[in-house]
Every structure is written in structure tokens, then in C-alpha cells.
Write a protein that holds these residues in place. Structure first.
Motif, PDB file in Angstrom:
ATOM      1  N   LYS A   1       0.820  -1.217   0.000  1.00  0.00           N
ATOM      2  CA  LYS A   1       0.000   0.000   0.000  1.00  0.00           C
ATOM      3  C   LYS A   1       0.847   1.258   0.000  1.00  0.00           C
ATOM      4  N   CYS A   2       2.159   1.125   0.208  1.00  0.00           N
ATOM      5  CA  CYS A   2       3.049   2.291   0.228  1.00  0.00           C
ATOM      6  C   CYS A   2       3.181   2.892  -1.165  1.00  0.00           C
ATOM      7  N   GLN A   3       3.037   4.194  -1.244  1.00  0.00           N
ATOM      8  CA  GLN A   3       3.151   4.888  -2.520  1.00  0.00           C
ATOM      9  C   GLN A   3       4.387   5.790  -2.579  1.00  0.00           C
TER      10      GLN A   3
ATOM     11  N   ASN B   1       5.622   6.877   3.401  1.00  0.00           N
ATOM     12  CA  ASN B   1       4.594   5.940   3.873  1.00  0.00           C
ATOM     13  C   ASN B   1       5.178   4.797   4.692  1.00  0.00           C
TER      14      ASN B   1
ATOM     15  N   GLU C   1       6.897   2.963   7.695  1.00  0.00           N
ATOM     16  CA  GLU C   1       6.904   3.249   9.123  1.00  0.00           C
ATOM     17  C   GLU C   1       8.317   3.142   9.690  1.00  0.00           C
TER      18      GLU C   1
END
Length: 295
Positions: free
Chosen positions: A92-94, A98, A100
Motif C-alpha cells: 500500500k506504500c506509494q 509511507n 513506518e
């Protein structure tokens, strides 16, 4: 006995490969190290190679942290290396932000460029470098598998080397972190039995001629493209885009002093190395003064 020269089989190695084709193992033998600089340093330590063409940051950090397996003997690529930040196809990282803080990052080996550049990325993102968590995955295939099975969130590798996997939808780019230093140096074991100074000087002198020829505008326009296409199978568009970014030194037997000092400064800020208490690094101890000159 010919020198055993460790290298990573990537497009950057093209002038070295051209030299090897003409040399026909008379003066040196190439030893492929697909896991990268961490593997190169390990093989220098274990008497499996005598010379390594490896990443600047990992070589310098190794010396700063006390390695006696090698000394710097020359320069290979003058331009920065563009490290892609890569996630799994379904991530889901763009963008890098994003990710962590403290998320697992895949690396090829401890002490590799993929690890030192993760520290640089953390520094840029304002993350605490002591909270970085790494998982060793050995090579590009292991790294790709790790971001897709969820055991790591991201890894870093050279942009154009990884692009075919992005084009095949196996992974995705979410950003890049160019090195703030020239990307490749050359190191050798300090033993005269394994790497005699006169053989190293001859090797660097001849390598310089191949590097200068490869770097010329007339070879960039055609012959270089065809050589890389044949050896690595990259699309012509990607090859030409890379050739617009890369530069090589005129003399492989010279290292600008600023390359070592500036790299040390950044690596210290990133928490990769620590200046000896009460004194500065003596960078003359990082080099083989019988082979290379600081400029």
C-alpha cells in the motif's frame, strides 16, 4: 598467478568486462559476486578474491570500522548511484514517507550498500537510525521475494538493475535515494603475496584506458549501447537513459581526498561510523600508498 578480481555483474561493470575479454585471463580472472559489496568484502577476507570493484560507502565504512581485509587502491565510477526504494507489488506504500519507522528493511548482507544506504534514507526521512530493523536476503531474488511475502516492507537496489522487475510488475518503485558520493571504488587485499603492488598498478593503468574509451561520446552513442544490450539484455531506452547519468574517472589510480572525507562525514551523521574518540580518522590508512594517489 593472475589477480582474482571480484565484481558485481551490472551495467557499471561494462568497461571491466571489455578489459577482461581482451585480457583472456592472462593478468586477472573475474569472480562474480551477485550479492554485492557485502559479499565482495567477505571474499576479500576469506582469500577468495584479491581485488574488489565495490561500492564507495560500504568500503569506506568497513575501513572506518576497523576492517584490515583491504585497502583502497583506485576509483571506478565518478557519478552517484541512484538507489531505488522498492516495495512489493501489492504494497500500500506509494512513497518513502509511507514506510513506518522501524519497519523491516531487506538487505543483501550486513555491511552492504543496501544497508548503508538505508541509513542515509533514514537520515533524510528524520528516522532514528538506531531503530532500523534489517533482514538479510542475500541477493536481488531474495529481496524481491521478501517484499512480496511480507517479511520485509522495502529494500534498496540500483534503479536500472531493478527496473526490469518493475516492468514485469513483480515489485514497485516508491522513490529513490542517490548517493551523495561517487559510487564505485576499487580495493585490494594488503598482502603483497596476494596483490603485488606492481600488478595492481598495471591493472589500474590498463583499466583506465578501457574506462576512458567507454566514457567517450562516440562510444556512448552506439557501441556502448550494443554491448550492454548484448551482455545484460536491457531495453535500449533504459541503456541510453543510464548512459546520460554515468561518468567514469580519467585515472583509476587516483582518489579525490574529498571522496573519503565527505563520505565519512555523511556516514557518521547517519550513524554508520563513529569518529575515534579524541581524534579524526587518518584517511592515509585507508589507502595503499604504493598504488594509489590522493588528489
Amino acid at each position: 598467478m593472475p589477480l582474482r578480481v571480484g565484481y558485481v555483474r551490472e551495467h557499471f561493470s561494462s568497461p571491466l568486462l571489455q578489459f577482461a575479454i581482451d585480457d583472456r585471463e592472462k593478468t586477472f580472472i573475474l569472480v562474480e559476486c551477485p550479492s554485492g559489496t557485502g559479499q565482495l568484502i567477505s571474499r576479500l577476507t576469506n582469500d577468495e578474491i584479491d581485488v574488489a570493484v565495490a561500492l564507495t560507502d560500504a568500503l569506506i565504512s568497513g575501513l572506518a570500522n576497523g576492517s584490515e581485509a583491504y585497502k583502497l587502491i583506485g576509483s571506478y565510477v565518478s557519478s552517484p548511484l541512484n538507489w531505488a526504494v522498492i516495495v512489493g507489488a501489492a504494497s500500500k506504500c506509494q512513497r518513502i514517507a509511507n514506510l513506518e519507522e522501524g519497519t523491516p528493511i531487506g538487505i543483501s548482507r550486513v555491511g552492504s550498500g543496501s544497508q548503508t544506504m538505508a541509513y542515509v534514507m533514514a537520515l533524510q526521512q528524520g528516522w532514528a537510525t538506531d531503530k532500523l530493523h534489517f533482514k538479510v536476503n542475500n541477493d536481488i531474488r531474495g529481496l524481491i521475494n521478501s517484499v512480496n511475502d511480507g517479511s520485509t516492507s522495502a529494500f534498496m537496489w540500483e534503479w536500472f538493475t531493478t527496473k526490469p522487475f518493475v516492468d514485469a510488475s513483480q515489485v514497485r518503485f516508491i522513490g529513490s535515494v542517490p548517493t551523495p558520493w561517487p559510487s564505485w571504488l576499487i580495493a585490494a587485499h594488503p598482502s603483497q603475496d596476494r596483490a603485488p603492488s606492481h600488478e595492481l598498478r598495471d591493472f589500474l593503468q590498463t583499466l583506465s584506458s578501457y574506462v576512458v574509451a567507454f566514457d567517450a561520446s562516440e562510444t556512448r552513442a552506439g557501441p556502448n549501447v550494443e554491448f550492454i544490450k548484448e551482455k545484460f539484455g536491457y531495453p535500449e531506452e533504459d541503456i541510453r537513459a543510464w548512459l546520460e547519468t554515468v561518468t567514469y574517472p580519467k585515472d583509476c589510480a587516483a582518489i579525490p581526498e574529498s571522496v573519503i572525507t565527505d563520505t565519512l562525514n555523511i556516514l557518521e551523521k547517519a550513524g554508520v561510523v563513529k569518529t575515534p574518540e579524541g581524534r579524526q580518522f587518518d584517511i592515509t590508512t585507508f589507502i595503499d600508498t604504493t598504488v594509489v594517489k590522493l588528489t
